[in-house]
Design a protein around this motif. Structure first.
Motif, PDB file in Angstrom:
ATOM      1  N   LEU A   2       6.875   0.224   0.619  1.00 24.24           N
ATOM      2  CA  LEU A   2       5.782   0.888   1.322  1.00 24.24           C
ATOM      3  C   LEU A   2       4.478   0.227   0.892  1.00 24.24           C
ATOM      4  CD1 LEU A   2       6.129   3.358   3.231  1.00 24.24           C
ATOM      5  CD2 LEU A   2       5.133   4.743   1.434  1.00 24.24           C
ATOM      6  N   ARG A  28      -2.784   7.442  -0.937  1.00 23.25           N
ATOM      7  CA  ARG A  28      -1.603   8.257  -1.247  1.00 23.25           C
ATOM      8  C   ARG A  28      -1.307   9.264  -0.140  1.00 23.25           C
ATOM      9  NH1 ARG A  28      -2.617   9.002  -7.728  1.00 23.25           N
ATOM     10  NH2 ARG A  28      -0.965   7.582  -8.417  1.00 23.25           N
ATOM     11  N   LEU A  30      -1.450   8.661   2.919  1.00 33.13           N
ATOM     12  CA  LEU A  30      -0.677   7.934   3.931  1.00 33.13           C
ATOM     13  C   LEU A  30       0.782   7.803   3.529  1.00 33.13           C
ATOM     14  CD1 LEU A  30      -2.630   4.852   5.390  1.00 33.13           C
ATOM     15  CD2 LEU A  30      -1.435   6.649   6.651  1.00 33.13           C
ATOM     16  N   GLY A  31       1.028   7.597   2.236  1.00 29.90           N
ATOM     17  CA  GLY A  31       2.400   7.430   1.783  1.00 29.90           C
ATOM     18  C   GLY A  31       2.455   7.098   0.309  1.00 29.90           C
ATOM     19  N   ASP A  32       3.646   7.253  -0.272  1.00 34.12           N
ATOM     20  CA  ASP A  32       3.868   6.970  -1.692  1.00 34.12           C
ATOM     21  C   ASP A  32       4.059   5.464  -1.851  1.00 34.12           C
ATOM     22  OD1 ASP A  32       4.337   7.255  -4.403  1.00 34.12           O
ATOM     23  OD2 ASP A  32       6.449   7.829  -4.130  1.00 34.12           O
ATOM     24  N   PHE A  33       2.968   4.742  -1.833  1.00 42.49           N
ATOM     25  CA  PHE A  33       3.015   3.281  -1.728  1.00 42.49           C
ATOM     26  C   PHE A  33       3.572   2.618  -2.985  1.00 42.49           C
ATOM     27  CE2 PHE A  33      -1.316   4.654  -2.887  1.00 42.49           C
ATOM     28  CZ  PHE A  33      -1.471   4.038  -4.114  1.00 42.49           C
ATOM     29  N   ARG A 260       8.279   1.565   9.810  1.00 43.07           N
ATOM     30  CA  ARG A 260       7.221   2.533  10.134  1.00 43.07           C
ATOM     31  C   ARG A 260       5.869   1.877   9.969  1.00 43.07           C
ATOM     32  NH1 ARG A 260       4.886   7.134   6.922  1.00 43.07           N
ATOM     33  NH2 ARG A 260       6.203   6.443   5.200  1.00 43.07           N
ATOM     34  N   ASP A 264      -4.504   5.819   9.393  1.00 43.29           N
ATOM     35  CA  ASP A 264      -5.218   7.076   9.193  1.00 43.29           C
ATOM     36  C   ASP A 264      -6.567   6.967   9.898  1.00 43.29           C
ATOM     37  OD1 ASP A 264      -6.675   9.267   8.377  1.00 43.29           O
ATOM     38  OD2 ASP A 264      -6.183   9.081   6.260  1.00 43.29           O
ATOM     39  N   LEU A 276      -0.735   1.578   6.973  1.00 42.00           N
ATOM     40  CA  LEU A 276       0.516   1.627   6.219  1.00 42.00           C
ATOM     41  C   LEU A 276       1.614   0.909   6.985  1.00 42.00           C
ATOM     42  CD1 LEU A 276       2.281   4.467   4.361  1.00 42.00           C
ATOM     43  CD2 LEU A 276       3.392   3.548   6.398  1.00 42.00           C
ATOM     44  N   GLU A 278       5.939   0.298   6.383  1.00 41.03           N
ATOM     45  CA  GLU A 278       7.146   0.478   5.587  1.00 41.03           C
ATOM     46  C   GLU A 278       8.188  -0.544   6.007  1.00 41.03           C
ATOM     47  OE1 GLU A 278      10.565   3.820   4.443  1.00 41.03           O
ATOM     48  OE2 GLU A 278       8.927   4.328   5.841  1.00 41.03           O
TER      49      GLU A 278
END
Length: 280
Positions: A2, A28, A30-33, A260, A264, A276, A278
């Motif tokens: 990610l 964070r 947006l995602g657990d990068f 994905r 944002d 982001l 993935e």
């Protein structure tokens, strides 16, 4: 893997508050990068951020325990304020194999505002993808000739790395600087390119060149549907309409691994929106 990329505007929100913490919190959200790529990170620019001595890489390091940090200042100068730096940063919790910093071309363009630009490259070892070169950059905003030269250089850097992976140097395990490196053709190139998908520089970056071709991750997943805008969304200081100029490009072997993508569009803690991607 990610990955989040974001032009932070030296961590300055549209409310003029400078806060690295808000950048980390926004990423964070947006995602657990696993990898965080930030552009416009400043050290000791009182006119921009946080007062004299304000060291944003150090502040970000405190906010992300367990991550390794690699700062590539495109500008590194000594003035009456002391040493000042401004550039890109990659933070990752993945194992790191190699780090390189590539100054990009800065050809003369008389009378046009500009500054040096850099591409920072960190080769990480992802447990599912294997070694991946993460490349982050920020191309010139004001000078189109410089931006084109920089896009050409990025394309060449990727092609060179692919060539090394196909035809690696003689192996070495002698513990010297000649020892074998982690060469890979797989790469993610991300950042603020200061161009849109219809510009010739975009075409150059995605120009077919055998297995060194780079593909827009958004287009790989969504086809012809346009990427949501990442600049001029909440503030029109630099242009009249929102545009997408922050992109993630992936190598040929990762094109089918894009699972994905997200932008944002709501946050206002920078004048750009984070992106982001993935890969799985």
């Amino acid at each position: 893997m990610l990955l989040v990329t974001w032009n932070t505007q030296w961590c300055c929100g549209l409310d003029k508050v400078v806060s690295p913490r808000r950048i980390v919190e926004g990423a964070r959200a947006l995602g657990d990068f696993d990898v965080l790529c930030l552009q416009e990170i400043a050290v000791n620019y009182p006119a921009l951020a946080g007062g004299p001595g304000h060291d944003q890489p150090a502040l970000l390091r405190e906010l992300l325990p367990g991550f390794q940090f690699f700062y590539g200042p495109a500008v590194d100068e000594f003035t009456a304020a002391g040493r000042q730096q401004f550039g890109n940063l990659i933070a990752t919790r993945l194992p790191v194999k190699q780090v390189r910093h590539h100054p990009l071309p800065w050809p003369a363009d008389e009378g046009v505002r500009s500054m040096p630009r850099m591409c920072t490259v960190v080769t990480v070892a992802d447990p599912r993808l294997g070694p991946v070169r993460v490349m982050t950059t920020h191309l010139e905003f004001f000078s189109k000739p410089q931006r084109m030269a920089q896009a050409r250089a990025l394309h060449a850097l990727h092609a060179e790395a692919v060539g090394q992976a196909k035809a690696p140097p003689a192996p070495s395990s002698d513990g010297s600087p000649f020892q074998s490196k982690a060469h890979t053709g797989e790469a993610v190139l991300c950042g603020d390119f200061n161009l849109v998908a219809t510009d010739p520089e975009y075409g150059l970056l995605t120009q077919a060149a055998g297995r060194s071709t780079l593909h827009d991750a958004w287009a790989a997943l969504h086809g012809a549907a346009p990427q949501p805008p990442t600049f001029l969304v909440h503030d029109r200081t630099y242009g009249p309409v929102p545009i997408a100029c922050d992109f993630v490009f992936v190598s040929e072997g990762l094109r089918g691994r894009v699972k994905r993508t997200a932008v944002d569009g709501a946050t206002q803690v920078s004048d750009h929106q984070p992106v982001l991607v993935e890969l799985g």
